[in-house]
Design an enzyme around this catalytic site. Structure first.
Site, PDB file in Angstrom:
ATOM      1  N   ASP A 196       1.106  -1.249  -0.234  1.00 21.49           N
ATOM      2  CA  ASP A 196      -0.158  -0.120   0.094  1.00 21.49           C
ATOM      3  C   ASP A 196       0.774   1.699  -0.121  1.00 21.49           C
ATOM      4  O   ASP A 196       2.055   1.549   0.955  1.00 21.49           O
ATOM      5  CB  ASP A 196      -0.901  -0.139   1.304  1.00 21.49           C
ATOM      6  CG  ASP A 196      -1.871   0.836   0.438  1.00 21.49           C
ATOM      7  OD1 ASP A 196      -2.472   1.695   0.956  1.00 21.49           O
ATOM      8  OD2 ASP A 196      -2.900   0.167   1.560  1.00 21.49           O
TER       9      ASP A 196
ATOM     10  N   ASP B 197      -3.110   4.488  -2.568  1.00 27.55           N
ATOM     11  CA  ASP B 197      -4.553   5.128  -1.603  1.00 27.55           C
ATOM     12  C   ASP B 197      -5.059   6.629  -2.260  1.00 27.55           C
ATOM     13  O   ASP B 197      -3.480   7.500  -3.236  1.00 27.55           O
ATOM     14  CB  ASP B 197      -3.642   5.375  -0.290  1.00 27.55           C
ATOM     15  CG  ASP B 197      -4.853   5.956   0.742  1.00 27.55           C
ATOM     16  OD1 ASP B 197      -5.362   4.959   0.950  1.00 27.55           O
ATOM     17  OD2 ASP B 197      -4.243   6.949   1.149  1.00 27.55           O
TER      18      ASP B 197
ATOM     19  N   GLU C 102      -6.761   3.685  -5.604  1.00 21.72           N
ATOM     20  CA  GLU C 102      -7.509   3.431  -5.410  1.00 21.72           C
ATOM     21  C   GLU C 102      -8.619   5.200  -5.731  1.00 21.72           C
ATOM     22  O   GLU C 102      -7.370   5.970  -5.609  1.00 21.72           O
ATOM     23  CB  GLU C 102      -7.639   3.948  -3.755  1.00 21.72           C
ATOM     24  CG  GLU C 102      -9.172   3.882  -2.879  1.00 21.72           C
ATOM     25  CD  GLU C 102      -8.748   4.726  -0.935  1.00 21.72           C
ATOM     26  OE1 GLU C 102     -10.403   4.467  -1.094  1.00 21.72           O
ATOM     27  OE2 GLU C 102      -8.002   5.365  -1.532  1.00 21.72           O
TER      28      GLU C 102
ATOM     29  N   HIS D 109     -11.073  -2.072   3.891  1.00 20.46           N
ATOM     30  CA  HIS D 109     -10.902  -1.271   5.325  1.00 20.46           C
ATOM     31  C   HIS D 109     -11.927  -0.688   6.098  1.00 20.46           C
ATOM     32  O   HIS D 109     -12.135   0.307   6.229  1.00 20.46           O
ATOM     33  CB  HIS D 109      -9.665  -1.818   5.727  1.00 20.46           C
ATOM     34  CG  HIS D 109      -8.618  -0.615   4.863  1.00 20.46           C
ATOM     35  ND1 HIS D 109      -9.028  -0.787   3.788  1.00 20.46           N
ATOM     36  CD2 HIS D 109      -8.259   0.999   5.264  1.00 20.46           C
ATOM     37  CE1 HIS D 109      -8.238   0.591   3.307  1.00 20.46           C
ATOM     38  NE2 HIS D 109      -7.762   1.572   4.147  1.00 20.46           N
ATOM     39  N   ASP D 110     -12.314   0.220   4.590  1.00 26.68           N
ATOM     40  CA  ASP D 110     -12.675   1.630   5.033  1.00 26.68           C
ATOM     41  C   ASP D 110     -14.380   1.344   4.663  1.00 26.68           C
ATOM     42  O   ASP D 110     -15.280   2.629   5.164  1.00 26.68           O
ATOM     43  CB  ASP D 110     -12.343   2.663   3.803  1.00 26.68           C
ATOM     44  CG  ASP D 110     -11.545   2.969   4.333  1.00 26.68           C
ATOM     45  OD1 ASP D 110     -10.795   3.125   4.864  1.00 26.68           O
ATOM     46  OD2 ASP D 110     -10.903   3.162   2.992  1.00 26.68           O
TER      47      ASP D 110
HETATM   48  O1  ISL Z   1     -13.271   6.147   4.965  1.00 21.97           O
HETATM   49  C1  ISL Z   1     -13.581   6.602   4.626  1.00 21.97           C
HETATM   50  C2  ISL Z   1     -15.540   7.052   5.170  1.00 21.97           C
HETATM   51  O2  ISL Z   1     -15.516   6.358   6.066  1.00 21.97           O
HETATM   52  C3  ISL Z   1     -13.855   7.090   3.200  1.00 21.97           C
HETATM   53  O3  ISL Z   1     -14.533   8.083   2.342  1.00 21.97           O
HETATM   54  C4  ISL Z   1     -11.616   6.860   3.275  1.00 21.97           C
HETATM   55  O4  ISL Z   1     -11.766   8.019   3.627  1.00 21.97           O
HETATM   56  C5  ISL Z   1     -11.204   6.911   1.544  1.00 21.97           C
HETATM   57  O5  ISL Z   1     -12.321   5.767   0.979  1.00 21.97           O
HETATM   58  C6  ISL Z   1      -9.747   6.949   1.617  1.00 21.97           C
HETATM   59  O6  ISL Z   1      -9.684   5.915   2.332  1.00 21.97           O
HETATM   60  C7  ISL Z   1      -8.555   5.967   2.297  1.00 21.97           C
HETATM   61  O7  ISL Z   1      -6.919   7.323   2.947  1.00 21.97           O
HETATM   62  C8  ISL Z   1      -7.463   7.786   3.845  1.00 21.97           C
HETATM   63  C9  ISL Z   1      -7.246   6.122   5.047  1.00 21.97           C
HETATM   64  O8  ISL Z   1      -8.177   6.444   5.847  1.00 21.97           O
HETATM   65  C10 ISL Z   1      -8.526   4.768   4.277  1.00 21.97           C
HETATM   66  O9  ISL Z   1      -7.828   3.859   5.054  1.00 21.97           O
HETATM   67  C11 ISL Z   1      -7.748   4.907   2.919  1.00 21.97           C
HETATM   68  O10 ISL Z   1      -8.110   3.712   2.272  1.00 21.97           O
HETATM   69  C12 ISL Z   1      -6.016   8.670   3.954  1.00 21.97           C
HETATM   70  O11 ISL Z   1      -5.236   7.520   3.590  1.00 21.97           O
END
Ligand code: ISL
Ligand code: CA
Length: 543
Positions: free
Chosen positions: A106, A207, A264, A329-330
């Site tokens: 990641d 990310d 992502e 995980h989100d």
């Molecule tokens: O988790 C979310 C809403 O509850 C999403 O909006 C998330 O913030 C978004 O998909 C971006 O995610 C990624 O970047 C973030 C991190 O917190 C997430 O875990 C990651 O997958 C910041 O790096």
């Protein structure tokens, strides 16, 4: 002497293989501190190899103060001690490769931790050489430079009294955004990417990749009804300069054999597949794969799912390749989203069959294969900053990040210590050990699906030819590769349904949630039980 890496050569693994996402904190704890770690993943590689996956993607394991559990990195070239050491990471790559499993790392390129030495330097003075590595601005007469808001819904600009300027953070204050327009920063990042490729990683999950570049003039985003919260992210996301940058990243990856990237593409529901697919460029010059979360955002319905999938498939450029995902995980786990009401776990096998027989790379989120649910996390146990901030309106993302349920033992066999998040209450019944022993478990269904994908080129590589488009609760399609023809029928409803397609040939069951493997057909006319998923292969012409 360095041990030679013996990855079984497999061109296009990222297209035809299956990827498994691991949230390392929650996978397996090897040393009893209650937090999953890299040696823990290594211990479980045999399980993953038994499941049959071709790659693992680990959420970030770099050094981090863990304000956002690793998505706030303070040293890109090191492993956080809570997860292990660089030597553990090397062993992970090596041990994975010997099992034919690729390792996807990641990469958080949009922001660092506020404790990263680059930011510490950057904030120290306006003329520090690293000042321009982040996004600083004087602001507008005591107000932030523009109306951009962070993920938390308030201004994304943080006033820093030491130099009297604002810095920009798309996420938490502890995650300042980097300035990708600065050549020095870009080179440092590219060097870091090469560092991990040289070490042997096979690819990267990037990310929030569509946030990387911001408008040079920092123009205000257009807002609706005069409310900043209702803004269109016109100037801080999806900037066109990003495509050039992704082409540069692709060139680096292309210097290494058989590597990949999956981006992502951060977007609010309901998603925008055409925009995600846009990051594949021509299909060969930007990202290898891009996530589209439309399916995750949909309620269970064959027609709505079908429309999503069709739109996503149509958006993929001719030389590009799709990928599919049900959980991460989100987001709330698929098992929890689908099985509201009285459906138990009956919908999960249908979803699994869909995920693993569509054209495109499937991504499985750890625990999905045993039907782990979201667990309700009490206020005192909440770890996720989103949950802390918005409780009780939004309880954050911890409930989809609870420890992997390995066995009916204490803490689901995840740790002998005190688990960092409570283990799901159903661990005594829903766990890997029980499901390994049960021939009809979801785990064994996932295994079988992965196995038939390996055997049948049509399922890995074949064209996707939809036949029943979700009306009346059924999705059905062919997968075709040369002479190889496979028919997939999925009943999304709790009722018996009929399939009535004229295709005279000799057909045989390949895998089914309900029908016996010995079932043969001379035509595609049969009934489907409630929530039945059946996969049939053509074994010869009609005779
Ligand atoms: O988790 C979310 C809403 O509850 C999403 O909006 C998330 O913030 C978004 O998909 C971006 O995610 C990624 O970047 C973030 C991190 O917190 C997430 O875990 C990651 O997958 C910041 O790096
Ligand atoms: Ca540990």
């Amino acid at each position: 002497m360095e041990k030679e890496i013996t990855l079984i050569k497999s061109d296009g693994w990222w297209k035809y293989g299956v990827v498994y996402q691991i949230y390392p904190r929650s996978f397996y704890d090897s040393n009893g501190d209650g937090i999953g770690d890299i040696p823990g993943v290594i211990e479980k590689l045999d399980y993953l190899s038994h499941l049959g996956v071709d790659a693992i993607w680990l959420s970030p394991v770099n050094t981090s103060p863990m304000f956002d559990f690793g998505y706030d990195i303070s040293n890109y070239n090191e492993i956080d001690p809570v997860f292990g050491t660089m030597s553990d990471y090397r062993t992970l790559i090596d041990e994975s490769h010997t099992r034919g499993i690729h390792v996807i790392m990641d990469l958080v390129l949009n922001h660092t931790s506020h404790l990263h030495p680059w930011f510490v330097e950057s904030r120290s003075s306006t003329d520090n050489p690293k000042r321009d590595w982040y996004i600083w601005d004087k602001g507008d007469g005591g107000r932030p430079p523009n109306n951009w808001i962070s993920i938390f819904g308030s201004s994304a600009w943080k006033y820093d009294s030491s130099t009297g300027e604002y810095y920009y953070h798309s996420f938490m204050e502890e995650q300042p955004d980097l300035n990708w327009r600065n050549p020095g920063l870009k080179e440092a990042m590219f060097d870091m990417i090469r560092f991990w490729l040289d070490l042997g990683v096979d690819g990267f999950r990037l990310d929030v990749i569509n946030l990387l570049i911001k408008d040079l003039k920092l123009r205000n985003n257009p807002v609706r009804f005069g409310i900043p919260l209702f803004q269109k992210n016109k100037y801080n996301r999806n900037r066109k300069e990003l495509h050039g940058l992704l082409r540069e990243v692709r060139k680096i990856l292309d210097q290494y054999n058989d590597t990949m990237s999956v981006g992502e593409i951060f977007m609010p529901p309901p998603g925008e597949p055409e925009l995600s697919a846009g990051y594949l460029g021509s299909g060969e010059d930007e990202l290898h794969l891009a996530f589209d979360f439309s399916l995750i955002f949909r309620l269970w319905s064959a027609r709505s799912y079908y429309k999503c999938i069709e739109r996503w498939m149509n958006a993929i450029p001719v030389n590009g390749w799709p990928c599919h995902v049900l959980s991460n995980h989100d987001q709330p786990r698929s098992m929890w989203r689908y099985n509201w009401g009285n459906e138990g776990g009956k919908r999960s096998p249908v979803a699994a069959a869909l995920l693993l027989t569509l054209k495109g790379t499937p991504f499985i989120y750890y625990g999905e294969e045993i039907g782990m649910k979201n667990s309700r996390i009490g206020r005192k146990d909440i770890q996720d900053p989103f949950g802390k901030k918005f409780w009780p309106l939004f309880r954050g993302r911890d409930s989809s990040r609870t420890p992997m349920q390995w066995s009916p033992e204490n803490n689901g066999g995840f740790t002998v210590g005190r688990s960092w998040l409570p283990v799901g209450v159903d661990y005594k019944t829903i766990n890997v050990k029980n499901q390994m022993e049960d021939k009809f478990s979801l785990l064994n269904f996932y295994r079988d699906l992965i196995e038939i994908r390996k055997q049948k080129k049509a399922l890995q590589q074949g064209d996707w030819v939809p036949v029943m488009k979700g009306y009346n609760g059924i999705i059905a399609y062919y997968r075709v590769f040369g002479e190889e023809v496979i028919f997939v029928a999925l009943n999304f409803t709790g009722k018996i349904k009929n399939i009535n397609i004229h295709n005279r040939a000799q057909w045989k069951n390949l895998l089914s949630t309900h029908k016996s493997l010995h079932t043969h057909y001379t035509n595609l006319k049969f009934s489907l039980d409630p929530y039945e998923a059946t996969i049939i292969e053509k074994i010869g012409p009609f005779s």
